[in-house]
Write an enzyme that holds these catalytic residues in place. Structure first.
Site, PDB file in Angstrom:
ATOM      1  N   GLN A   1       0.824  -1.212   0.000  1.00  0.00           N
ATOM      2  CA  GLN A   1       0.000   0.000   0.000  1.00  0.00           C
ATOM      3  C   GLN A   1       0.856   1.259   0.000  1.00  0.00           C
ATOM      4  O   GLN A   1       0.627   2.188  -0.787  1.00  0.00           O
ATOM      5  CB  GLN A   1      -0.913   0.010   1.238  1.00  0.00           C
ATOM      6  N   ASP A  22      15.310  -9.981  -2.604  1.00  0.00           N
ATOM      7  CA  ASP A  22      15.175 -10.567  -1.273  1.00  0.00           C
ATOM      8  C   ASP A  22      15.957  -9.691  -0.294  1.00  0.00           C
ATOM      9  O   ASP A  22      17.181  -9.758  -0.222  1.00  0.00           O
ATOM     10  CB  ASP A  22      15.716 -11.993  -1.269  1.00  0.00           C
ATOM     11  N   ALA A  49       7.581  -4.585   4.938  1.00  0.00           N
ATOM     12  CA  ALA A  49       7.391  -5.001   6.334  1.00  0.00           C
ATOM     13  C   ALA A  49       6.622  -6.311   6.390  1.00  0.00           C
ATOM     14  O   ALA A  49       5.827  -6.621   5.499  1.00  0.00           O
ATOM     15  CB  ALA A  49       6.638  -3.936   7.120  1.00  0.00           C
ATOM     16  N   THR A 108       3.744  -7.605   8.249  1.00  0.00           N
ATOM     17  CA  THR A 108       2.691  -6.919   9.002  1.00  0.00           C
ATOM     18  C   THR A 108       1.595  -7.840   9.523  1.00  0.00           C
ATOM     19  O   THR A 108       0.597  -7.360  10.061  1.00  0.00           O
ATOM     20  CB  THR A 108       2.048  -5.823   8.132  1.00  0.00           C
ATOM     21  N   THR A 128       6.186   1.600  13.392  1.00  0.00           N
ATOM     22  CA  THR A 128       4.799   1.389  13.801  1.00  0.00           C
ATOM     23  C   THR A 128       4.503   1.842  15.222  1.00  0.00           C
ATOM     24  O   THR A 128       5.405   1.915  16.073  1.00  0.00           O
ATOM     25  CB  THR A 128       4.463  -0.113  13.696  1.00  0.00           C
ATOM     26  N   TYR A 149       5.545  -8.826  16.593  1.00  0.00           N
ATOM     27  CA  TYR A 149       5.555  -7.807  15.547  1.00  0.00           C
ATOM     28  C   TYR A 149       6.179  -6.511  16.058  1.00  0.00           C
ATOM     29  O   TYR A 149       7.093  -5.957  15.444  1.00  0.00           O
ATOM     30  CB  TYR A 149       4.131  -7.561  15.046  1.00  0.00           C
TER      31      TYR A 149
END
Length: 285
Positions: A11, A35, A59, A61, A100, A124
């Site tokens: 996104q 990679d 990321a 996620t 985040t 995470y």
């Protein structure tokens, strides 16, 4: 300014490519062409491109899956960041890394400043926090939250589908944060990068909401836009009523005042950005 974008199909990666400044030449890669957990591959790519800027929009996620897939989450969210940072240093590039709100435990009760002490609750958040450390002192690290866009898997698109399919939806009402429209975040990252800013900064849209508030707004705005044919009850529930493998922060609003100063003003309110996103879906599908 030649720029390497990593995570180009996500996104945020799509958003970054959609608003590239005129003076920027981009080279974009995703997992299928690079990679980022492979040191040799990353070093070779960065040496070949020799960018002035590396934007890391990649990321892991899957917050709940990370609890049982910790090695994969660490590889993408931490190890890869260190590899990108090392490669950036080797060619004299600057690294921009996106983190985040999950680096915080949610117990503050007031918006988290960039220098607030992280205390992630799950795999995470821990891997993203470690990624911040590995990004290095010269990097620009931008923490964000609740990102969504017209394409891809996200809360807004999930709610639109469920509201069209089900007689009611049940949504957690005791987790508070701020939705963030990916194209707005992308534009801010370009502005911050162009300013040569380093260190940790926070960026989301303005305001705050619970997931329940967000869902109610999605239905109201989607009905107004003609994207939903009918309203269904949106029922608030507690986190305890919807157990998940990963524990989430109950309050993760980010203090963005320093970022707003760098950008020259505040971002639009999250509800205005939601309306923008739904109009994009209405026009383009």
């Amino acid at each position: 300014m030649k720029t390497l974008i990593v995570g180009s199909k996500g996104q945020l990666g799509r958003g970054l490519q959609a608003c590239v400044p005129p003076s920027v030449e981009i080279v974009a890669h995703d997992y299928d062409t690079l990679d980022i957990t492979d040191r040799a591959a990353v070093a070779a790519m960065v040496e070949a491109v020799r960018p002035a800027l590396i934007l890391n929009a990649a990321a892991y996620t899957a917050v709940d899956k990370a609890e049982t897939d910790a090695d994969a989450a660490y590889a993408v969210n931490a190890t890869a960041v260190g590899l990108l940072a090392d490669a950036a240093v080797a060619v004299g590039a600057r690294l921009v890394h996106v983190s985040t709100d999950f680096v915080f435990d949610g117990t503050s009760g007031i918006p988290y400043a960039p220098d607030a002490t992280p205390n992630p609750l799950g795999v995470y958040g821990r891997t993203k926090f470690e990624g911040e450390r590995l990004a290095g002192d010269g990097a620009l690290i931008v923490r964000t939250a609740w990102v969504y866009a017209p394409v891809g898997g996200n809360f807004v698109r999930t709610m639109l589908r469920l509201m069209a399919e089900r007689p009611e939806v049940r949504v957690v009402a005791d987790q508070i944060g701020t939705p963030t429209y990916a194209p707005g975040l992308a534009a801010a990252l370009w502005t911050l990068a162009a300013g040569g800013i380093t260190g940790i900064h926070h960026y989301t849209d303005a305001g705050a909401a619970s997931w329940y508030d967000f869902a109610v707004a999605i239905q109201e705005e989607a009905l107004a836009a003609g994207l939903l044919a009918r309203a269904v009850p949106v029922i608030p529930i507690a986190t305890a009523d919807f157990p998940t493998p990963a524990k989430r922060p109950s309050y993760s609003v980010l203090d963005k005042s320093s970022t707003f100063a760098a950008l020259g003003g505040p971002t639009p309110h999250w509800r205005a950005q939601l309306r923008t996103m739904l109009n994009e879906i209405k026009i383009h599908g």
